[in-house]
Scaffold this active site. Structure first.
Site, PDB file in Angstrom:
ATOM      1  N   ARG A  52       0.909  -1.155   0.000  1.00 43.74           N
ATOM      2  CA  ARG A  52       0.000   0.000   0.000  1.00 43.74           C
ATOM      3  C   ARG A  52       0.936   1.189   0.000  1.00 43.74           C
ATOM      4  NH1 ARG A  52      -2.265   3.813  -0.706  1.00 43.74           N
ATOM      5  NH2 ARG A  52      -3.995   4.788   0.394  1.00 43.74           N
ATOM      6  N   HIS A  55       1.786   7.018   1.841  1.00 43.76           N
ATOM      7  CA  HIS A  55       0.579   7.859   1.953  1.00 43.76           C
ATOM      8  C   HIS A  55       0.436   8.389   3.374  1.00 43.76           C
ATOM      9  CE1 HIS A  55      -0.841   3.930   3.463  1.00 43.76           C
ATOM     10  NE2 HIS A  55      -1.767   4.602   4.136  1.00 43.76           N
ATOM     11  N   HIS A  57      -2.884  10.031   6.198  1.00 39.94           N
ATOM     12  CA  HIS A  57      -4.316  10.255   6.418  1.00 39.94           C
ATOM     13  C   HIS A  57      -4.500  11.596   7.130  1.00 39.94           C
ATOM     14  CE1 HIS A  57      -4.797   6.087   5.340  1.00 39.94           C
ATOM     15  NE2 HIS A  57      -3.911   5.751   6.252  1.00 39.94           N
ATOM     16  N   GLU A  62      -3.985   5.706  12.527  1.00 43.46           N
ATOM     17  CA  GLU A  62      -4.138   4.325  12.041  1.00 43.46           C
ATOM     18  C   GLU A  62      -3.551   3.350  13.055  1.00 43.46           C
ATOM     19  OE1 GLU A  62      -2.961   3.659   7.945  1.00 43.46           O
ATOM     20  OE2 GLU A  62      -1.947   1.780   8.466  1.00 43.46           O
ATOM     21  N   HIS A 101       3.415   7.037   5.782  1.00 47.97           N
ATOM     22  CA  HIS A 101       3.760   5.628   6.012  1.00 47.97           C
ATOM     23  C   HIS A 101       3.506   4.784   4.771  1.00 47.97           C
ATOM     24  CE1 HIS A 101      -0.467   6.198   7.242  1.00 47.97           C
ATOM     25  NE2 HIS A 101      -0.685   4.967   6.795  1.00 47.97           N
ATOM     26  N   GLU A 124     -10.963   7.562   1.448  1.00 46.37           N
ATOM     27  CA  GLU A 124      -9.869   7.824   0.514  1.00 46.37           C
ATOM     28  C   GLU A 124      -9.763   9.315   0.197  1.00 46.37           C
ATOM     29  OE1 GLU A 124      -7.804   5.590   0.132  1.00 46.37           O
ATOM     30  OE2 GLU A 124      -9.014   3.916   0.847  1.00 46.37           O
TER      31      GLU A 124
HETATM   32 MN    MN Z   1      -2.589   4.127   6.074  1.00 46.62          MN
END
Ligand code: MN
Ligand code: MN
Length: 343
Positions: A52, A55, A57, A62, A101, A124
């Protein structure tokens, strides 16, 4: 259950997933699961090497629990410290809101992990990926920032990658500690399954990680319950947090009391998610023949629960007699201590 009462159940693993390049993800935000106002969750699977992408948030921290496989993460904090960590089944990570992360499956086995976010509006739209960022700014700016030419910028992805298939690294790659090492390697990792659980003989066990054990996790507490067949996590409530449940194994009945005789009872199995609003009374009963295992996240850094048995046992018998309006014989059998999990 009457029509106007909400459902506190969401069949997360039955949802159509988002899939590509070695990754599969299923998410439950408040849009999918209207009751879950305070917490969102994701079940993600990655093939070896898949990631993943880098990115952050904008609106949620998280917290994650690894169910299967070995994961490598990197994280950068606002002081410029970066950490590379390895996670095995039973390990937890926490990234504060906004920290950059990446998550990558390492080794030769598929990875499966559950992500918990301290905001039901997690989506998203509030997630910013590195390829999206670099391809959205003017190419001359990206070129100057990265030290490459504008034509080299044009060779980079021109939209968000989201999942990327990388090389399969050695599971030791970039990691200072061997697999299975249980000491903290960074502020972001906590090996929950290595913790000595609270045990109720014949009833079950609980492991909990709060900010007391895992100081960086200021906004999320996690716990894993294992409850024996027939066992009951007794009637209780949480004064300080909403509760988000992911059923890992077994079958359960979960009931939520919303005051004024409003009560919702639903049946859960592996892959289902449950939710309990802050302060609402509830219980979880193992209704199956195997051990029930449930992962729970709370949107607070501390764990607070009030159990019915603890409350009752702290009141004089004559007072209970008056409250319930029956003779004192019936109270002889009432709990005298906190029962927590009842066989
Ligand atoms: Mn994440
Ligand atoms: Mn609870």
């Amino acid at each position: 259950m009457s029509n106007q009462l909400p459902s506190f159940k969401y069949q997360l693993e039955k949802k159509a997933p988002r899939t590509n390049d070695g990754g599969i993800t299923r998410g439950a935000s408040v849009t999918d699961f209207p009751a879950s106002v305070g917490i969102a969750g994701v079940s993600m699977r990655l093939q070896p090497g898949a990631m993943r992408e880098l990115h952050w948030h904008a609106n949620a921290a998280e917290w994650a629990y690894v169910l299967k496989g070995n994961m490598r993460t990197t994280v950068v904090d606002p002081k410029g410290n970066t950490y590379v960590d390895l996670f095995s089944p039973g390990d937890v990570w926490y990234f504060p809101r906004g920290y950059g992360h990446v998550l990558q499956c390492v080794g030769d086995e598929e990875c499966h992990f559950i992500l918990i976010f301290d905001n039901g509006n997690f989506s998203e739209d509030h997630t910013f990926s590195i390829t999206d960022f670099v391809s959205s700014v003017p190419p001359e700016i990206a070129a100057q920032n990265l030290g490459i030419s504008v034509s080299e910028v044009a060779s980079l992805p021109q939209k968000e990658v989201y999942f990327a298939q990388g090389k399969v690294p050695s599971i030791h790659s970039g990691i200072g500690l061997p697999v299975g090492e249980v000491s903290l390697t960074s502020p972001h990792r906590y090996p929950l399954s290595a913790q000595q659980p609270k045990v109720v003989p014949g009833g079950g066990t609980q492991r909990v990680v709060t900010q007391a054990e895992f100081p960086i996790a200021k906004t999320i507490t996690g716990t894993v319950f294992e409850i024996e067949p027939g066992g009951l996590r007794e009637l209780h409530w949480h004064p300080n947090a909403d509760e988000w449940q992911y059923f890992i194994q077994g079958k359960a009945e979960m009931g939520v009391f919303l005051a004024e005789r409003n009560f919702v009872k639903e049946e859960f199995e592996a892959g289902d998610v449950g939710y309990v609003p802050m302060g609402a009374g509830h219980y979880i009963k193992n209704t199956g023949t195997e051990k029930l295992i449930v992962l729970i996240g709370f949107n607070s850094g501390s764990y607070e629960a009030i159990d019915l048995s603890s409350w009752i046992s702290g009141n004089p018998k004559d007072l209970l007699e008056g409250n319930f309006g029956v003779g004192d014989k019936i109270f002889e059998a009432f709990p005298k201590t906190d029962k927590f999990i009842i066989r």
